[in-house]
Write a protein that holds these residues in place. Structure first.
Motif, PDB file in Angstrom:
ATOM      1  N   UNK A   1     -72.203  57.052  32.752  1.00 20.95           N
ATOM      2  CA  UNK A   1     -72.629  56.363  33.967  1.00 20.95           C
ATOM      3  C   UNK A   1     -71.472  56.164  34.930  1.00 20.95           C
ATOM      4  N   UNK A   2     -70.282  55.889  34.394  1.00 23.56           N
ATOM      5  CA  UNK A   2     -69.104  55.638  35.240  1.00 23.56           C
ATOM      6  C   UNK A   2     -67.963  56.576  34.837  1.00 23.56           C
ATOM      7  N   UNK A   3     -68.103  57.859  35.137  1.00 22.46           N
ATOM      8  CA  UNK A   3     -67.040  58.802  34.739  1.00 22.46           C
ATOM      9  C   UNK A   3     -65.711  58.526  35.429  1.00 22.46           C
ATOM     10  N   UNK A   4     -65.753  57.792  36.546  1.00 26.96           N
ATOM     11  CA  UNK A   4     -64.537  57.475  37.288  1.00 26.96           C
ATOM     12  C   UNK A   4     -63.823  56.228  36.767  1.00 26.96           C
ATOM     13  N   UNK A   5     -64.462  55.495  35.869  1.00 31.31           N
ATOM     14  CA  UNK A   5     -63.902  54.227  35.392  1.00 31.31           C
ATOM     15  C   UNK A   5     -62.770  54.494  34.398  1.00 31.31           C
ATOM     16  N   UNK A   6     -61.573  54.059  34.755  1.00 33.96           N
ATOM     17  CA  UNK A   6     -60.401  54.209  33.897  1.00 33.96           C
ATOM     18  C   UNK A   6     -59.804  52.830  33.620  1.00 33.96           C
ATOM     19  N   UNK A   7     -60.599  51.988  33.023  1.00 32.51           N
ATOM     20  CA  UNK A   7     -60.150  50.619  32.766  1.00 32.51           C
ATOM     21  C   UNK A   7     -59.384  50.538  31.455  1.00 32.51           C
ATOM     22  N   UNK A   8     -58.541  49.539  31.358  1.00 32.79           N
ATOM     23  CA  UNK A   8     -57.786  49.298  30.135  1.00 32.79           C
ATOM     24  C   UNK A   8     -57.279  47.859  30.149  1.00 32.79           C
ATOM     25  N   UNK A   9     -57.187  47.229  28.977  1.00 37.74           N
ATOM     26  CA  UNK A   9     -56.645  45.868  28.926  1.00 37.74           C
ATOM     27  C   UNK A   9     -55.227  45.784  29.496  1.00 37.74           C
TER      28      UNK A   9
ATOM     29  N   UNK B   1     -53.020  42.744  36.640  1.00 39.32           N
ATOM     30  CA  UNK B   1     -53.660  42.255  37.871  1.00 39.32           C
ATOM     31  C   UNK B   1     -54.110  40.796  37.737  1.00 39.32           C
ATOM     32  N   UNK B   2     -53.576  40.104  36.749  1.00 42.83           N
ATOM     33  CA  UNK B   2     -53.998  38.718  36.509  1.00 42.83           C
ATOM     34  C   UNK B   2     -53.784  37.857  37.747  1.00 42.83           C
ATOM     35  N   UNK B   3     -52.614  37.945  38.355  1.00 43.80           N
ATOM     36  CA  UNK B   3     -52.301  37.079  39.502  1.00 43.80           C
ATOM     37  C   UNK B   3     -53.147  37.426  40.724  1.00 43.80           C
ATOM     38  N   UNK B   4     -53.608  38.660  40.801  1.00 45.26           N
ATOM     39  CA  UNK B   4     -54.380  39.093  41.948  1.00 45.26           C
ATOM     40  C   UNK B   4     -55.771  38.456  41.981  1.00 45.26           C
ATOM     41  N   UNK B   5     -56.277  38.051  40.833  1.00 45.82           N
ATOM     42  CA  UNK B   5     -57.633  37.526  40.746  1.00 45.82           C
ATOM     43  C   UNK B   5     -57.637  36.104  40.178  1.00 45.82           C
ATOM     44  N   UNK B   6     -56.886  35.254  40.812  1.00 44.89           N
ATOM     45  CA  UNK B   6     -56.804  33.873  40.343  1.00 44.89           C
ATOM     46  C   UNK B   6     -58.135  33.135  40.498  1.00 44.89           C
ATOM     47  N   UNK B   7     -58.971  33.604  41.431  1.00 42.00           N
ATOM     48  CA  UNK B   7     -60.250  32.914  41.628  1.00 42.00           C
ATOM     49  C   UNK B   7     -61.136  32.994  40.386  1.00 42.00           C
ATOM     50  N   UNK B   8     -60.914  34.026  39.567  1.00 43.02           N
ATOM     51  CA  UNK B   8     -61.689  34.148  38.337  1.00 43.02           C
ATOM     52  C   UNK B   8     -61.415  32.961  37.421  1.00 43.02           C
ATOM     53  N   UNK B   9     -60.157  32.567  37.330  1.00 39.96           N
ATOM     54  CA  UNK B   9     -59.784  31.497  36.412  1.00 39.96           C
ATOM     55  C   UNK B   9     -60.303  30.143  36.882  1.00 39.96           C
TER      56      UNK B   9
ATOM     57  N   UNK C   1     -61.922  50.953  42.988  1.00 35.89           N
ATOM     58  CA  UNK C   1     -60.612  50.473  42.541  1.00 35.89           C
ATOM     59  C   UNK C   1     -60.687  49.016  42.103  1.00 35.89           C
ATOM     60  N   UNK C   2     -61.354  48.195  42.917  1.00 37.06           N
ATOM     61  CA  UNK C   2     -61.482  46.778  42.574  1.00 37.06           C
ATOM     62  C   UNK C   2     -62.363  46.593  41.335  1.00 37.06           C
ATOM     63  N   UNK C   3     -63.417  47.380  41.213  1.00 36.12           N
ATOM     64  CA  UNK C   3     -64.277  47.301  40.030  1.00 36.12           C
ATOM     65  C   UNK C   3     -63.476  47.629  38.778  1.00 36.12           C
ATOM     66  N   UNK C   4     -62.670  48.687  38.831  1.00 37.24           N
ATOM     67  CA  UNK C   4     -61.847  49.077  37.685  1.00 37.24           C
ATOM     68  C   UNK C   4     -60.880  47.967  37.301  1.00 37.24           C
ATOM     69  N   UNK C   5     -60.269  47.339  38.298  1.00 38.27           N
ATOM     70  CA  UNK C   5     -59.334  46.255  38.024  1.00 38.27           C
ATOM     71  C   UNK C   5     -60.033  45.069  37.373  1.00 38.27           C
TER      72      UNK C   5
ATOM     73  N   UNK D   1     -67.689  40.508  40.671  1.00 43.33           N
ATOM     74  CA  UNK D   1     -68.017  41.937  40.711  1.00 43.33           C
ATOM     75  C   UNK D   1     -69.100  42.281  41.723  1.00 43.33           C
ATOM     76  N   UNK D   2     -69.986  41.340  42.045  1.00 43.25           N
ATOM     77  CA  UNK D   2     -71.120  41.653  42.912  1.00 43.25           C
ATOM     78  C   UNK D   2     -70.685  42.259  44.251  1.00 43.25           C
ATOM     79  N   UNK D   3     -69.688  41.661  44.876  1.00 40.36           N
ATOM     80  CA  UNK D   3     -69.264  42.125  46.201  1.00 40.36           C
ATOM     81  C   UNK D   3     -68.669  43.537  46.156  1.00 40.36           C
ATOM     82  N   UNK D   4     -67.678  43.853  45.261  1.00 36.45           N
ATOM     83  CA  UNK D   4     -67.155  45.222  45.228  1.00 36.45           C
ATOM     84  C   UNK D   4     -68.189  46.263  44.810  1.00 36.45           C
ATOM     85  N   UNK D   5     -69.133  45.889  43.958  1.00 35.59           N
ATOM     86  CA  UNK D   5     -70.203  46.828  43.602  1.00 35.59           C
ATOM     87  C   UNK D   5     -71.077  47.112  44.809  1.00 35.59           C
ATOM     88  N   UNK D   6     -71.350  46.092  45.605  1.00 36.34           N
ATOM     89  CA  UNK D   6     -72.148  46.263  46.822  1.00 36.34           C
ATOM     90  C   UNK D   6     -71.445  47.196  47.812  1.00 36.34           C
ATOM     91  N   UNK D   7     -70.081  47.127  47.869  1.00 45.15           N
ATOM     92  CA  UNK D   7     -69.285  47.970  48.788  1.00 45.15           C
ATOM     93  C   UNK D   7     -68.863  49.293  48.161  1.00 45.15           C
TER      94      UNK D   7
END
Length: 522
Positions: free
Chosen positions: A211-219, A225-233, A79-83, A69-75
């Protein structure tokens, strides 16, 4: 707001609530011991230890996602933060289901685990009530409260601290009132744990929307987006091993004491460990935002600034660690005598207190290296985590059987000392800074020499008898002010003269103070 501004705000909020909660906790523990007794207080602490074991199913997922999360928050990549927050929600929902299932299986064995206590007259229904209470409040953190990790990663941990501590203060005040003045029992105490767990969840969700009115996250989005963020695993696999070691260090001591000695022994041990945990929690909570700040710093990639901040943090933590360790050693036994009813405590010997001082010191000075290991995502030393955990358990169990509570402390001190003070710094220099660690060991030796020398000098000065005896709260308060202050000034002066890191830290702190004063004048 800048990184430093966020850090200052986190410090202000954490410090304010810490002082309030600290006073409340010490006052409430006396009431809980008087009204509930040693066994029920020990039961709560032991059950929370077993629930902590179930928490290993979390596998370090929030830490792995925070690193990404650090990098997308810095930029400001929303969209990436929500994902990523959605992915965290989906993964922790699975973890919550796993913990619930494991918790039900574990509940079957409670009559055997607490057989000695049940035989002594403790109602099995009370044990089950305590167990399921803490299981439910734990599940809330996975199924509902997972979004708080975004606030911490975004250097807005003060929002979480504010909500959590206000709920904690209200809960403890009501628990005290029900037990002391309404004559209610242990079950009402447990009920308030659940009620305020729900209150915290609802309040935190309201804060997230503000604080994040734009955040529309959901499980559901996270699952997509599991496959998109394989580095997390990849990070999760490594962090999980470190989570095991962390659990062993923080929770196994109470479990070992409970199984080899008694619930009453857990209460006596916790009288000391509670103080250590509060001191450590104060420092880590006050500077918790530094995790995110260091993560953002590493993401920027300015090598000179990274090393400068590392040495500033290192000097600060060694100075704080030495000061608080000395104060704990001098003040803790007189405090416990004044704090608790005579039949609710057992004073440890000076040698055992000194070993506890060692665990406090290591727990504080390890923070700097851990900040930077987390920021670099360095969790590759899986063998070290397993070895540390195994060494801790093996030594603690054997030594506790032979030497009582002292054995548990020896196991914790040996394992943390070897890995946190020796291996981890070497690993950071080799894989993170990519340079020789010789400068670290030279500085470490210098810091230890200065801290030990100050300990001997200030100990001699205090021993001259110019301070009042600590037989009353007034006398203890004078010592609690004078002893750490004297040590901190002497040690700080010595480190300032002999350490560039300390001089950099002092200049930074002085600059922040001057900036705050100038801002107020405007």
């Amino acid at each position: 707001m800048s990184r430093v501004s966020y850090s200052i705000k986190n410090v202000k909020v954490s410090l304010t609530f810490y002082m309030l909660v600290l006073l409340l906790n010490f006052f409430s523990r006396r009431i809980f011991l008087e009204t509930l007794g040693n066994d029920l207080v020990g039961l709560s602490e032991t059950v929370m230890g077993y629930i902590g074991f179930l928490n290993l199913a979390e596998m370090g997922i929030p830490v792995a996602i925070a690193n990404v999360l650090y990098a997308p928050l810095f930029r400001d990549d929303r969209e990436r933060v929500t994902e990523l927050v959605s992915l965290l929600g989906w993964l922790l929902r699975l973890v919550g289901i796993l913990i619930a299932a494991a918790g039900l299986v574990f509940a079957v064995f409670i009559p055997w685990i607490f057989a000695r206590e049940i035989a002594a007259g403790l109602d099995a229904g009370v044990i089950y009530a305590a167990y399921f209470t803490f299981l439910i409040t734990t599940l809330l953190s996975y199924l509902v409260n997972y979004k708080q990790n975004l606030l911490v990663a975004d250097q807005k941990g003060y929002e979480v601290a504010r909500v959590f501590n206000l709920c904690l203060i209200a809960k403890v005040l009501l628990q005290m009132a029900l037990l002391k003045w309404a004559g209610a029992g242990y079950l009402s105490w447990l009920l308030l744990e659940v009620v305020f767990g729900v209150v915290f969840a609802v309040w935190l969700e309201a804060v997230m929307r503000r604080v994040y009115p734009w955040l529309r996250s959901s499980p559901r989005l996270g699952r997509g987006v599991v496959r998109k963020y394989r580095e997390v695993f990849a990070g999760v696999k490594r962090i999980f091993s470190h989570r095991i070691a962390g659990f062993v260090l923080t929770q196994s001591d109470k479990l070992v004491v409970a199984q080899t000695l008694s619930l009453t022994a857990v209460t006596f041990y916790t009288n000391y460990s509670l103080i250590i945990n509060r001191v450590t929690a104060f420092i880590t909570a006050t500077l918790q935002n530094s995790y995110a700040g260091v993560g953002n710093l590493v993401a920027e990639g300015d090598r000179g600034k990274i090393k400068l901040v590392f040495w500033q943090f290192n000097a600060m933590y060694f100075w704080l660690g030495g000061t608080l360790a000395f104060g704990f050693y001098m003040l803790v036994n007189p405090f416990i005598e004044l704090w608790l009813p005579p039949d609710r405590y057992e004073l440890f010997s000076g040698l055992i207190v000194l070993m506890l001082v060692g665990t406090l010191f290591v727990g504080l000075v390890r923070q700097t290296v851990q900040y930077f290991l987390n920021a670099y995502g360095l969790y590759h030393d899986v063998w070290a985590a397993w070895t540390e955990a195994g060494l801790n358990v093996a030594v603690s169990v054997w030594a506790c059987l032979h030497y009582g509570v002292a054995g548990v402390i020896v196991g914790k001190l040996l394992s943390t000392g070897l890995f946190m003070l020796l291996w981890k710094p070497y690993f950071l220099y080799r894989r993170g800074f990519k340079e020789s660690s010789a400068e670290y060991w030279l500085t470490l030796a210098k810091y230890f020499a200065l801290i030990a020398g100050t300990w001997l000098l200030v100990g001699w000065v205090v021993g001259l008898g110019w301070l009042p005896p600590m037989t009353t709260w007034g006398g203890w308060a004078v010592n609690a002010l004078a002893v750490p202050l004297l040590y901190g000034l002497v040690c700080g002066g010595a480190m300032y003269a002999g350490s560039e890191g300390m001089r950099c830290f002092v200049r930074l702190a002085a600059g922040l103070v001057r900036g705050a004063v100038a801002k107020r004048r405007r």
